[in-house]
Motif scaffolding. Structure first.
Motif, PDB file in Angstrom:
ATOM      1  N   VAL A 198      22.383   3.587 -34.266  1.00  0.00           N
ATOM      2  CA  VAL A 198      21.557   1.946 -34.124  1.00  0.00           C
ATOM      3  C   VAL A 198      22.810   1.287 -35.013  1.00  0.00           C
ATOM      4  O   VAL A 198      21.603   1.142 -36.407  1.00  0.00           O
ATOM      5  CB  VAL A 198      20.382   2.616 -33.703  1.00  0.00           C
ATOM      6  CG1 VAL A 198      19.648   0.796 -33.763  1.00  0.00           C
ATOM      7  CG2 VAL A 198      19.770   3.292 -33.001  1.00  0.00           C
ATOM      8  N   PRO A 199      23.420   0.572 -34.853  1.00  0.00           N
ATOM      9  CA  PRO A 199      23.563  -0.868 -34.863  1.00  0.00           C
ATOM     10  C   PRO A 199      22.758  -1.809 -36.568  1.00  0.00           C
ATOM     11  O   PRO A 199      22.792  -2.240 -37.379  1.00  0.00           O
ATOM     12  CB  PRO A 199      24.313  -2.077 -34.057  1.00  0.00           C
ATOM     13  CG  PRO A 199      24.805  -0.414 -33.393  1.00  0.00           C
ATOM     14  CD  PRO A 199      24.038  -0.093 -33.088  1.00  0.00           C
ATOM     15  N   LEU A 200      21.336  -2.070 -35.437  1.00  0.00           N
ATOM     16  CA  LEU A 200      21.096  -3.133 -36.443  1.00  0.00           C
ATOM     17  C   LEU A 200      20.371  -2.892 -37.870  1.00  0.00           C
ATOM     18  O   LEU A 200      19.399  -1.584 -37.803  1.00  0.00           O
ATOM     19  CB  LEU A 200      19.874  -3.477 -35.444  1.00  0.00           C
ATOM     20  CG  LEU A 200      18.968  -4.435 -35.900  1.00  0.00           C
ATOM     21  CD1 LEU A 200      19.246  -5.464 -36.217  1.00  0.00           C
ATOM     22  CD2 LEU A 200      17.435  -4.616 -35.168  1.00  0.00           C
ATOM     23  N   VAL A 201      20.412  -4.018 -38.280  1.00  0.00           N
ATOM     24  CA  VAL A 201      19.534  -3.468 -40.097  1.00  0.00           C
ATOM     25  C   VAL A 201      18.990  -5.409 -40.485  1.00  0.00           C
ATOM     26  O   VAL A 201      19.881  -5.833 -40.054  1.00  0.00           O
ATOM     27  CB  VAL A 201      20.977  -2.962 -41.076  1.00  0.00           C
ATOM     28  CG1 VAL A 201      20.100  -3.437 -42.435  1.00  0.00           C
ATOM     29  CG2 VAL A 201      21.232  -1.749 -40.410  1.00  0.00           C
ATOM     30  N   GLU A 202      17.072  -5.179 -40.009  1.00  0.00           N
ATOM     31  CA  GLU A 202      16.964  -6.172 -40.725  1.00  0.00           C
ATOM     32  C   GLU A 202      17.474  -6.656 -41.958  1.00  0.00           C
ATOM     33  O   GLU A 202      16.929  -5.781 -42.802  1.00  0.00           O
ATOM     34  CB  GLU A 202      15.761  -6.252 -40.501  1.00  0.00           C
ATOM     35  CG  GLU A 202      15.429  -6.245 -39.135  1.00  0.00           C
ATOM     36  CD  GLU A 202      13.944  -5.980 -38.020  1.00  0.00           C
ATOM     37  OE1 GLU A 202      13.570  -7.273 -37.808  1.00  0.00           O
ATOM     38  OE2 GLU A 202      13.758  -5.342 -38.899  1.00  0.00           O
ATOM     39  N   TYR A 255      26.465  -3.483 -45.295  1.00  0.00           N
ATOM     40  CA  TYR A 255      25.941  -2.446 -43.702  1.00  0.00           C
ATOM     41  C   TYR A 255      26.850  -2.848 -43.366  1.00  0.00           C
ATOM     42  O   TYR A 255      27.221  -2.850 -42.025  1.00  0.00           O
ATOM     43  CB  TYR A 255      24.593  -3.599 -43.266  1.00  0.00           C
ATOM     44  CG  TYR A 255      23.505  -3.294 -44.633  1.00  0.00           C
ATOM     45  CD1 TYR A 255      23.503  -1.516 -44.484  1.00  0.00           C
ATOM     46  CD2 TYR A 255      22.378  -4.074 -45.397  1.00  0.00           C
ATOM     47  CE1 TYR A 255      22.629  -0.970 -45.221  1.00  0.00           C
ATOM     48  CE2 TYR A 255      21.628  -3.758 -45.467  1.00  0.00           C
ATOM     49  CZ  TYR A 255      21.652  -2.096 -45.428  1.00  0.00           C
ATOM     50  OH  TYR A 255      20.406  -1.794 -46.730  1.00  0.00           O
ATOM     51  N   THR A 256      27.786  -4.153 -43.105  1.00  0.00           N
ATOM     52  CA  THR A 256      28.659  -5.040 -41.846  1.00  0.00           C
ATOM     53  C   THR A 256      29.779  -3.765 -42.448  1.00  0.00           C
ATOM     54  O   THR A 256      30.619  -3.138 -41.228  1.00  0.00           O
ATOM     55  CB  THR A 256      29.605  -6.291 -41.861  1.00  0.00           C
ATOM     56  OG1 THR A 256      28.152  -6.827 -42.073  1.00  0.00           O
ATOM     57  CG2 THR A 256      30.068  -6.094 -41.300  1.00  0.00           C
ATOM     58  N   SER A 257      29.889  -3.200 -43.333  1.00  0.00           N
ATOM     59  CA  SER A 257      31.211  -2.724 -44.117  1.00  0.00           C
ATOM     60  C   SER A 257      31.162  -0.894 -43.677  1.00  0.00           C
ATOM     61  O   SER A 257      31.623  -0.110 -43.694  1.00  0.00           O
ATOM     62  CB  SER A 257      31.873  -2.564 -45.259  1.00  0.00           C
ATOM     63  OG  SER A 257      30.246  -1.786 -45.767  1.00  0.00           O
TER      64      SER A 257
END
Length: 321
Positions: free
Chosen positions: A149-153, A172-174
């Motif tokens: 799941v891609p989302l990180v808050e 987190y993008t990396s």
């Protein structure tokens, strides 16, 4: 990238921590894992074996994945050379206060200190830290499982430095995630508050005998879930208003929307009612092993991500090392 990330420490190897471990290693990081559980080495081995096909399906090279993961004897050993620390401990303020005091003392001064906390803002457990340590602590809350799941808050605390916010976003993008920075701390953050709002009404509807748990899930997966996999609530509503957009929608059904909001239910706290609800869910899904249900969920989530990747303008491209 505002700084290099080569070594990650994963503190806490439950479901979330094991998933993070596989993801970080698949992106080439050296990962050191710490958890007091006696079966830690076995749990890590099984998790890497289970998650490797998922990661390979996302275009990542999982050759030698296990070679990049190391079992640490304790927290001190895990964080000693870390560039980033991802904490996944119990949701208790006192526990996190003690743990982050240790992390701040034992991790290198440049290490980013991130918490997977799903409800507790970092300000709640960093009050006793020195300013320079609190400046590098913030929430990095994923959704389960974080390797899919891609989302990180990304939620900074009151004393988190802006450079740490940018570094967390870069990190987190990396590793192929989609970080969203939330600028105001609130219990549960955004994703879980939305999830709990829907869950509250779902429980109410089942308790009232309107629908069974299994059929309610069918309603969501065949309507809202399908829509929200492609657009969020606001864009969905904007499109629902036709050419006039969200303004037209509010002007024409705003009153009825308000009436519905006012009529949303509150689930019962009566133990007998709660037991009936648990039994209803178990009747729907309890006969299938957890591992089987989780693997089916993960395959479906991979299929959704692949479908989005194949669509022009997708925000979920195949990952690359």
């Amino acid at each position: 990238m505002t700084r290099p990330f080569r070594t990650a420490a994963v503190i806490g190897a439950g479901t979330i921590g094991l998933s993070w471990t596989a993801l970080f290693a698949a992106h080439g990081l050296t990962v050191r894992v710490s958890d007091p559980r006696e079966d830690l080495a076995d749990a890590v081995t099984k998790a890497l074996a289970r998650y490797s096909p998922h990661l390979a399906a996302r275009g990542l090279d999982v050759t030698g994945l296990a070679d990049r993961v190391h079992i640490a004897a304790d927290v001190t050993e895990a964080v000693r050379d870390a560039d980033v620390v991802q904490e996944n401990g119990p949701e208790r303020v006192e526990f996190k206060q003690d743990l982050f005091a240790t992390l701040a003392r034992e991790a290198p001064a440049h290490a980013l200190l991130l918490s997977s906390s799903s409800a507790i803002p970092s300000t709640a457990f960093t009050g006793k830290l020195a300013d320079e340590d609190a400046a590098r602590v913030l929430i990095g809350h994923p959704f389960n499982p974080p390797h899919l799941v891609p989302l990180v808050e990304v939620v900074p605390g009151e004393r988190t430095g802006e450079d740490a916010v940018q570094a967390a976003t870069d990190f987190y993008t990396s590793v192929g995630r989609t970080p969203v920075v939330e600028r105001k701390e609130i219990a549960g953050f955004v994703g879980n508050r939305l999830q709990n709002a829907l869950s509250r009404e779902a429980v109410h509807l089942v308790e009232q005998g309107v629908v069974t748990p299994e059929d309610l899930d069918k309603v969501v997966t065949n309507s809202l879930g399908l829509r929200w996999a492609t657009v969020g609530p606001f864009l969905g509503s904007h499109l629902g208003g036709g050419p006039g957009g969200y303004r037209h929608l509010v002007e024409h059904i705003g009153a009825s929307m308000q009436d519905m909001w006012d009529g949303l239910g509150r689930p019962s706290r009566d133990p007998k009612e709660q037991e009936r609800l648990v039994e209803a869910v178990e009747k729907a899904y309890g006969s299938s092993p957890y591992s089987e249900l989780a693997e089916t969920r993960d395959r479906k989530q991979l299929a959704v991500l692949d479908a989005l990747s194949a669509t022009a303008g997708t925000t979920h491209p195949k990952e690359e090392n």
